[in-house]
Design an enzyme around this catalytic site. Structure first.
Site, PDB file in Angstrom:
ATOM      1  N   ASN A  88       0.795  -1.230   0.000  1.00 51.21           N
ATOM      2  CA  ASN A  88       0.000   0.000   0.000  1.00 51.21           C
ATOM      3  C   ASN A  88       0.831   1.285   0.000  1.00 51.21           C
ATOM      4  O   ASN A  88       0.323   2.338  -0.377  1.00 51.21           O
ATOM      5  CB  ASN A  88      -0.947  -0.028   1.216  1.00 51.21           C
ATOM      6  CG  ASN A  88      -1.603   1.295   1.454  1.00 51.21           C
ATOM      7  OD1 ASN A  88      -2.538   1.667   0.735  1.00 51.21           O
ATOM      8  ND2 ASN A  88      -1.101   2.062   2.417  1.00 51.21           N
ATOM      9  N   TYR A 153       3.253   9.183 -11.453  1.00 51.87           N
ATOM     10  CA  TYR A 153       2.304   8.530 -10.533  1.00 51.87           C
ATOM     11  C   TYR A 153       1.323   7.612 -11.274  1.00 51.87           C
ATOM     12  O   TYR A 153       1.271   6.406 -10.993  1.00 51.87           O
ATOM     13  CB  TYR A 153       1.590   9.584  -9.679  1.00 51.87           C
ATOM     14  CG  TYR A 153       0.617   8.993  -8.697  1.00 51.87           C
ATOM     15  CD1 TYR A 153       1.065   8.340  -7.553  1.00 51.87           C
ATOM     16  CD2 TYR A 153      -0.755   9.055  -8.914  1.00 51.87           C
ATOM     17  CE1 TYR A 153       0.170   7.770  -6.656  1.00 51.87           C
ATOM     18  CE2 TYR A 153      -1.649   8.502  -8.019  1.00 51.87           C
ATOM     19  CZ  TYR A 153      -1.187   7.863  -6.896  1.00 51.87           C
ATOM     20  OH  TYR A 153      -2.075   7.289  -6.010  1.00 51.87           O
ATOM     21  N   LYS A 157       0.909   3.326 -11.442  1.00 54.38           N
ATOM     22  CA  LYS A 157      -0.323   2.616 -11.088  1.00 54.38           C
ATOM     23  C   LYS A 157      -0.821   1.743 -12.255  1.00 54.38           C
ATOM     24  O   LYS A 157      -1.367   0.665 -12.037  1.00 54.38           O
ATOM     25  CB  LYS A 157      -1.398   3.612 -10.624  1.00 54.38           C
ATOM     26  CG  LYS A 157      -1.012   4.380  -9.353  1.00 54.38           C
ATOM     27  CD  LYS A 157      -0.731   3.467  -8.161  1.00 54.38           C
ATOM     28  CE  LYS A 157      -0.501   4.227  -6.866  1.00 54.38           C
ATOM     29  NZ  LYS A 157      -0.218   3.359  -5.710  1.00 54.38           N
TER      30      LYS A 157
HETATM   31  P1  NAD Z   1      -0.531   8.725   2.844  1.00 53.62           P
HETATM   32  O1  NAD Z   1       0.441   9.730   2.371  1.00 53.62           O
HETATM   33  O2  NAD Z   1      -1.490   9.087   3.932  1.00 53.62           O
HETATM   34  O3  NAD Z   1       0.218   7.395   3.260  1.00 53.62           O
HETATM   35  C1  NAD Z   1       1.292   6.913   2.500  1.00 53.62           C
HETATM   36  C2  NAD Z   1       1.950   5.796   3.277  1.00 53.62           C
HETATM   37  O4  NAD Z   1       3.124   5.398   2.553  1.00 53.62           O
HETATM   38  C3  NAD Z   1       2.402   6.241   4.662  1.00 53.62           C
HETATM   39  O5  NAD Z   1       2.127   5.206   5.583  1.00 53.62           O
HETATM   40  C4  NAD Z   1       3.895   6.406   4.505  1.00 53.62           C
HETATM   41  O6  NAD Z   1       4.625   6.125   5.688  1.00 53.62           O
HETATM   42  C5  NAD Z   1       4.218   5.379   3.449  1.00 53.62           C
HETATM   43  N1  NAD Z   1       5.461   5.693   2.792  1.00 53.62           N
HETATM   44  C6  NAD Z   1       5.790   6.835   2.139  1.00 53.62           C
HETATM   45  N2  NAD Z   1       7.063   6.772   1.708  1.00 53.62           N
HETATM   46  C7  NAD Z   1       7.528   5.546   2.101  1.00 53.62           C
HETATM   47  C8  NAD Z   1       8.762   4.870   1.949  1.00 53.62           C
HETATM   48  N3  NAD Z   1       9.791   5.423   1.299  1.00 53.62           N
HETATM   49  N4  NAD Z   1       8.901   3.622   2.485  1.00 53.62           N
HETATM   50  C9  NAD Z   1       7.857   3.049   3.125  1.00 53.62           C
HETATM   51  N5  NAD Z   1       6.675   3.636   3.298  1.00 53.62           N
HETATM   52  C10 NAD Z   1       6.519   4.866   2.790  1.00 53.62           C
HETATM   53  O7  NAD Z   1      -1.304   8.268   1.548  1.00 53.62           O
HETATM   54  P2  NAD Z   1      -2.603   7.368   1.290  1.00 53.62           P
HETATM   55  O8  NAD Z   1      -3.571   8.240   0.613  1.00 53.62           O
HETATM   56  O9  NAD Z   1      -3.019   6.610   2.483  1.00 53.62           O
HETATM   57  O10 NAD Z   1      -1.997   6.395   0.173  1.00 53.62           O
HETATM   58  C11 NAD Z   1      -1.904   5.003   0.325  1.00 53.62           C
HETATM   59  C12 NAD Z   1      -1.950   4.374  -1.040  1.00 53.62           C
HETATM   60  O11 NAD Z   1      -3.190   4.696  -1.653  1.00 53.62           O
HETATM   61  C13 NAD Z   1      -0.860   4.850  -1.998  1.00 53.62           C
HETATM   62  O12 NAD Z   1      -0.352   3.757  -2.736  1.00 53.62           O
HETATM   63  C14 NAD Z   1      -1.610   5.798  -2.924  1.00 53.62           C
HETATM   64  O13 NAD Z   1      -1.007   5.884  -4.189  1.00 53.62           O
HETATM   65  C15 NAD Z   1      -2.963   5.158  -2.971  1.00 53.62           C
HETATM   66  N6  NAD Z   1      -4.080   6.023  -3.367  1.00 53.62           N
HETATM   67  C16 NAD Z   1      -4.483   7.065  -2.586  1.00 53.62           C
HETATM   68  C17 NAD Z   1      -5.546   7.851  -3.007  1.00 53.62           C
HETATM   69  C18 NAD Z   1      -6.052   9.003  -2.179  1.00 53.62           C
HETATM   70  O14 NAD Z   1      -6.873   9.782  -2.684  1.00 53.62           O
HETATM   71  N7  NAD Z   1      -5.631   9.150  -0.944  1.00 53.62           N
HETATM   72  C19 NAD Z   1      -6.210   7.555  -4.205  1.00 53.62           C
HETATM   73  C20 NAD Z   1      -5.765   6.496  -4.976  1.00 53.62           C
HETATM   74  C21 NAD Z   1      -4.706   5.721  -4.538  1.00 53.62           C
END
Ligand code: NAD
Length: 245
Positions: A88, A153, A157
């Protein structure tokens, strides 16, 4: 739904990942939270005092196969098995093509794609030996149509979807199911980094009339990890309020 199973959740310290961690714990699993730093992992662990006997933290460099293999072995040592991997962790960017540096492109590709490969390989080696498992990766709704900036990005994906479908076919013989969840706009730190007018525009176009909550995504992660999805592999499950369908 996950009684006796063990899950590893990358990016489990906040946002969608933390919601997955809580959902899996509530459903009986042992969980290893993976973060980028010990401090952020400790902070997440502190928020889950009721589950101390079923939770641990690890913080390997997710692109380093040796570090990941060592950490995953520590999870197996502690809980006896690794049944579920949630890939994730992810970073976003909205840089224009004209301003993109190779370093920034690499940073996004490394965490969003290379780490998914490295972690899936390490987990699959353990799962194959124990007779099966489930790998789920967080894709995105932008994996359907791309986005108008930050090209790395959506590119990663799209690639996560391809890796998911390919590994589903390759690993089926080892009883390892491989799926992805493609969230729409979801209320996390990642979303707060987007310009408000863009968030408003996206929200207005969502047929279900709201952006997603982290728990909406965690529910999909629960279903795909559970035995209810025992015949489901190679899918990219869109959880986006029909934003992109
Ligand atoms: P967030 O920024 O709240 O969390 C990101 C997580 O990734 C955090 O736990 C962080 O510690 C971890 N992370 C970042 N850099 C890292 C590294 N170098 N090594 C290990 N861990 C690392 O973001 P989120 O929105 O919870 O995103 C989680 C996933 O969901 C991602 O893959 C993101 O692409 C995807 N996503 C999010 C959304 C959205 O709208 N929030 C939409 C589509 C997909």
């Amino acid at each position: 739904m996950l009684q006796g199973k063990t899950a590893i959740v990358t990016g489990g310290t906040r946002g969608i990942g933390f919601a997955i961690v809580k959902k899996y714990l509530e459903n009986g699993a042992n969980v290893a939270i993976v973060g980028s730093r010990k401090e952020s992992v400790d902070k997440a662990l502190e928020q889950l005092p009721d589950y101390a006997d079923r939770i641990m933290g690890i913080w390997p460099d997710l692109c380093d196969p040796d570090a990941v293999a060592e950490s995953f072995a520590a999870v197996k040592e502690r809980f006896g098995r690794v049944d579920i991997l949630a890939n994730n962790a992810g970073v976003s960017s909205r840089t224009s093509l004209y301003d993109y540096t190779v370093e920034e492109f690499d940073k996004i590709v490394n965490l969003n794609l290379k780490a998914v490969f490295v972690c899936s390989q390490a987990a699959a080696r353990i799962m194959k030996e124990q007779g099966g498992g489930v790998i789920i990766s967080t894709s995105s709704m932008v994996s359907l149509y791309g986005q108008p900036s930050g090209c790395a990005y959506p590119t990663t994906k799209f690639a996560v979807n391809g890796l998911t479908k390919s590994l589903a076919r390759e690993l089926a013989k080892d009883h390892i199911r491989v799926n992805a969840v493609a969230p729409g706009v979801t209320k996390t730190d990642m979303m707060s980094a987007l310009p408000q007018e863009l968030v408003d525009k996206i929200s207005a176009g969502i047929p279900l009339g709201r952006v997603g909550e982290p728990e909406d995504i965690a529910n999909a992660y629960l279903y795909l990890a559970s035995d209810l999805a025992s015949y489901v592999t190679g899918v990219v499950l869109h959880v986006d309020g029909a934003a992109m369908t």
